[in-house]
Enzyme design. Sequence first.
Site, PDB file in Angstrom:
ATOM      1  N   GLU A  32     -63.908  20.733 -89.465  1.00  0.00           N
ATOM      2  CA  GLU A  32     -64.962  20.084 -90.239  1.00  0.00           C
ATOM      3  C   GLU A  32     -64.703  18.581 -90.336  1.00  0.00           C
ATOM      4  O   GLU A  32     -63.625  18.167 -90.755  1.00  0.00           O
ATOM      5  CB  GLU A  32     -65.020  20.711 -91.635  1.00  0.00           C
ATOM      6  CG  GLU A  32     -65.411  22.182 -91.587  1.00  0.00           C
ATOM      7  CD  GLU A  32     -64.904  22.984 -92.785  1.00  0.00           C
ATOM      8  OE1 GLU A  32     -64.495  22.392 -93.791  1.00  0.00           O
ATOM      9  OE2 GLU A  32     -64.914  24.238 -92.700  1.00  0.00           O
ATOM     10  N   GLU A  63     -64.787  28.362 -92.023  1.00  0.00           N
ATOM     11  CA  GLU A  63     -63.374  28.440 -91.625  1.00  0.00           C
ATOM     12  C   GLU A  63     -63.079  29.684 -90.799  1.00  0.00           C
ATOM     13  O   GLU A  63     -62.278  29.646 -89.867  1.00  0.00           O
ATOM     14  CB  GLU A  63     -62.468  28.411 -92.865  1.00  0.00           C
ATOM     15  CG  GLU A  63     -62.323  27.034 -93.498  1.00  0.00           C
ATOM     16  CD  GLU A  63     -63.496  26.657 -94.385  1.00  0.00           C
ATOM     17  OE1 GLU A  63     -64.344  27.535 -94.643  1.00  0.00           O
ATOM     18  OE2 GLU A  63     -63.574  25.491 -94.817  1.00  0.00           O
ATOM     19  N   GLN A  85     -59.752  21.541 -93.412  1.00  0.00           N
ATOM     20  CA  GLN A  85     -59.864  20.214 -94.026  1.00  0.00           C
ATOM     21  C   GLN A  85     -58.851  20.036 -95.161  1.00  0.00           C
ATOM     22  O   GLN A  85     -58.242  18.988 -95.289  1.00  0.00           O
ATOM     23  CB  GLN A  85     -61.281  20.001 -94.529  1.00  0.00           C
ATOM     24  CG  GLN A  85     -61.554  18.570 -94.902  1.00  0.00           C
ATOM     25  CD  GLN A  85     -63.033  18.289 -94.973  1.00  0.00           C
ATOM     26  OE1 GLN A  85     -63.665  18.537 -95.994  1.00  0.00           O
ATOM     27  NE2 GLN A  85     -63.596  17.808 -93.879  1.00  0.00           N
ATOM     28  N   PHE A  86     -58.695  21.067 -95.956  1.00  0.00           N
ATOM     29  CA  PHE A  86     -57.562  21.209 -96.863  1.00  0.00           C
ATOM     30  C   PHE A  86     -57.020  22.614 -96.602  1.00  0.00           C
ATOM     31  O   PHE A  86     -57.803  23.539 -96.400  1.00  0.00           O
ATOM     32  CB  PHE A  86     -57.977  21.079 -98.332  1.00  0.00           C
ATOM     33  CG  PHE A  86     -58.203  19.655 -98.757  1.00  0.00           C
ATOM     34  CD1 PHE A  86     -57.214  18.952 -99.438  1.00  0.00           C
ATOM     35  CD2 PHE A  86     -59.396  19.019 -98.457  1.00  0.00           C
ATOM     36  CE1 PHE A  86     -57.418  17.633 -99.822  1.00  0.00           C
ATOM     37  CE2 PHE A  86     -59.601  17.700 -98.830  1.00  0.00           C
ATOM     38  CZ  PHE A  86     -58.618  17.004 -99.518  1.00  0.00           C
ATOM     39  N   ASP A  88     -55.985  24.738 -98.446  1.00  0.00           N
ATOM     40  CA  ASP A  88     -56.472  25.705 -99.440  1.00  0.00           C
ATOM     41  C   ASP A  88     -57.576  26.596 -98.856  1.00  0.00           C
ATOM     42  O   ASP A  88     -57.706  27.756 -99.214  1.00  0.00           O
ATOM     43  CB  ASP A  88     -57.027  24.971-100.661  1.00  0.00           C
ATOM     44  CG  ASP A  88     -56.022  23.987-101.232  1.00  0.00           C
ATOM     45  OD1 ASP A  88     -55.554  24.211-102.346  1.00  0.00           O
ATOM     46  OD2 ASP A  88     -55.679  23.003-100.532  1.00  0.00           O
ATOM     47  N   PHE A  89     -58.383  26.021 -97.971  1.00  0.00           N
ATOM     48  CA  PHE A  89     -59.530  26.758 -97.435  1.00  0.00           C
ATOM     49  C   PHE A  89     -59.136  27.758 -96.357  1.00  0.00           C
ATOM     50  O   PHE A  89     -59.983  28.482 -95.827  1.00  0.00           O
ATOM     51  CB  PHE A  89     -60.591  25.782 -96.918  1.00  0.00           C
ATOM     52  CG  PHE A  89     -61.033  24.805 -97.977  1.00  0.00           C
ATOM     53  CD1 PHE A  89     -61.473  25.271 -99.207  1.00  0.00           C
ATOM     54  CD2 PHE A  89     -60.974  23.441 -97.766  1.00  0.00           C
ATOM     55  CE1 PHE A  89     -61.847  24.378-100.208  1.00  0.00           C
ATOM     56  CE2 PHE A  89     -61.344  22.553 -98.761  1.00  0.00           C
ATOM     57  CZ  PHE A  89     -61.787  23.019 -99.989  1.00  0.00           C
ATOM     58  N   ILE A  90     -57.873  27.813 -96.029  1.00  0.00           N
ATOM     59  CA  ILE A  90     -57.412  28.767 -95.025  1.00  0.00           C
ATOM     60  C   ILE A  90     -57.637  30.201 -95.508  1.00  0.00           C
ATOM     61  O   ILE A  90     -57.727  31.128 -94.709  1.00  0.00           O
ATOM     62  CB  ILE A  90     -55.928  28.520 -94.685  1.00  0.00           C
ATOM     63  CG1 ILE A  90     -55.586  29.130 -93.323  1.00  0.00           C
ATOM     64  CG2 ILE A  90     -54.998  29.037 -95.783  1.00  0.00           C
ATOM     65  CD1 ILE A  90     -54.244  28.713 -92.772  1.00  0.00           C
ATOM     66  N   HIS A 130     -57.085  21.931-104.025  1.00  0.00           N
ATOM     67  CA  HIS A 130     -56.751  20.932-103.007  1.00  0.00           C
ATOM     68  C   HIS A 130     -55.262  20.600-103.055  1.00  0.00           C
ATOM     69  O   HIS A 130     -54.856  19.505-102.695  1.00  0.00           O
ATOM     70  CB  HIS A 130     -57.567  19.660-103.209  1.00  0.00           C
ATOM     71  CG  HIS A 130     -59.022  19.818-102.912  1.00  0.00           C
ATOM     72  ND1 HIS A 130     -59.886  20.456-103.760  1.00  0.00           N
ATOM     73  CD2 HIS A 130     -59.774  19.437-101.845  1.00  0.00           C
ATOM     74  CE1 HIS A 130     -61.107  20.448-103.244  1.00  0.00           C
ATOM     75  NE2 HIS A 130     -61.070  19.850-102.077  1.00  0.00           N
TER      76      HIS A 130
END
Lengths: 328, 369
Positions: A32, A63, A85-86, A88-90, A130
């Site tokens: 992203e 994601e 992108q961070f 955390d979003f994994i 984040h």
Amino acid sequence: MSASTLTTYLEAIRQGIWEEMEADERVFILGEDIGIYGGAFKVTEGMLERFGEARVIDTPISESAIVGAAIGAALMGMRPIAEMQFIDFISCAFDQITNLAAKNRYRWGAGVPIVIRGPSGGGVHGGPFHSQNPEMYFVHTPGLKVVAPATARDAKGLIKAAIRDEDPVLYLEHKYLYRRIKEEIPKQDYVVPIGRAEVRREGRDLTILTYGAMLYPSLEAAETLQQERGGETEVIDLRTLLPLDTEAILASARKTGKVMVVHEDTRTGGIAGEIAAIINEEVFDYLDGPVLRVTAPDTPVPYSPPLEEFFLPNKEKILKVARQLLAY
Amino acid sequence: MKNSRNTARGKAATAGSPAVIAAPRPFLPGPETPMRNPGLARERLLELHRFLRLNRMIEEKLSALYRQGKITGGLYSSLGQEAISVGSAYALGPDDLLAPMIRNIGSVLVRGVRPRDLFLQYLARRDGPTRGRDGTLHFGNVERLGLFSPISHLGTLIPVMAGAALGARLRGERRVALTYIGDGGASTGDFHEGLNLAAVQRLALVLVVENNGYAYSTPTERQFAVESLAERGPAYGVVAESIDGTDVLAVYEATRRAVERGRRGEGPTLLECRALRMRGHAEHDDMRYVPKDLLEAWRKRDPIDRFEGFLVRQKHATEDELERVARVLGPDLDAAAAEALEAPYPPGEESLHGVYVEPGYEKPWWPSP
């Protein structure tokens, strides 16, 4: 040494990706805002202009599809690098990573040479979504490799090793270190092998095992112990969490007989527990005291500066536990 | 509206209040339109027929092995849906890419997978495609067969096959990727993410949405509120159509058009193929939740009976010639199954190997050259 020869941790990652894309046309990146914008932290800045939109792909906010598409392309012989992108979003891509990428080779021999990378960690007041350290979700998944560099030199060497690896690698870059860490790094092509820890400071009295941003307060604590009492503390940067460099861990445990583990990740199910178990199983007879932990508490990462400061391990917390251990 | 919060709570608490979900929407077959040959030569029509028959017979054989306790895992039948697997896979070129779902055994037969290997896989034997590490259709070989292994998590293969099409494009290869999803799997997040990514990247993806009326026991009106999943296509900017999944020639022809569209760089296609699942979700399931009259309505639309009627009426084959196909296949399948039953299991300690790359696990080991 002039400032111009120093490379930031962030720039080292960028250089590593850039050089691998120059060297190997199978390597491409997707994620992203990585193209036109150059990435939220600018890790991929300039890559769209250099490599074109076929190899630098701005994706929808998806994601799971980012990782899924990377897997599909890898099965076609490509070497994708997927950016979260961070980090955390994994969590949104958990299924693709743990069930598809991780189990593919084992099930039918089809390796998935992908890299999933993204900014992890706290200390920048990013709040609960984040700032996370998601490594242990994945360290628990056979078939994955997980690396977490602490220095600029390792950041470059490990991203290159990850891209060249035949299996899926999670590359956790610590956002607190992005621009705070600068050092001279080799000009020539090099890799840092996955699965090898590095002794950052040698010592005989106590071992601190750590990784990522926690390397720095650990080194500061070791220095303080030296000045205070002439104590020689060994500090080992794990660099790779899966597979762990068990040999290096056990060698140091045998040498000092006193081991503590420092990590920014939360306590329960953190890698410290696993390391303590390995040490107990393998070198119990060498120990002079229990394996102790300095970790974040078992809470989400809070936002407000005093809350986050309380949450994160630091030099003082490390010193407190180190003194406790040295007393044995 | 004095206190809407209380009103809402009151509603939820009232047992037996009128359901706010959709009313039952019986999954009836549409009007039967005559089958039409899209220009296939007789030999190819007969090849299609052979694959349909092989699909059904191999599943009958697997079902018998299951009932004998020889297959320890689950077994998922495609009875009534064979034309979808066979017709769609038959429209692919030799270099195209395919990821089956659990009921698409017909598609891997078209791809060239031998019955012997299927028996070894289902029976969890050492020499099967996954060396006993996984079962069912969870195997593949991209390099040699363009075949991708699915996993049990529904929807995941849609982004993966979008990525396969992307990988092919990056390599300068004009290959089309095809995968399947069911009416139930169409509710997953990956369905949306994968189809949307394929659409914005204009990837050569053909998504066959196999609407068989039930996701395990859940009927389609509890799965989605639209009548046909083809209605989703335009929302993604994806060409879509709904096809009678009991008409192998219609499935073939629609897939062929979708494949050509993908090869021309015009992006993905969604094909909803409708055909009732004529057995339970898996062998253990007696599917008492499916109304008898519904089964009866679809039994009259059996895809193999329909195609055989067409072949005879159009004088491509006699009834006797068509029956002979089964008479030839039967002993072959019996022999392949018997051979697989004699084959050894993998040794237990073998389970430790190949998690990461190591000698012998650098690439798919099946099929042996």
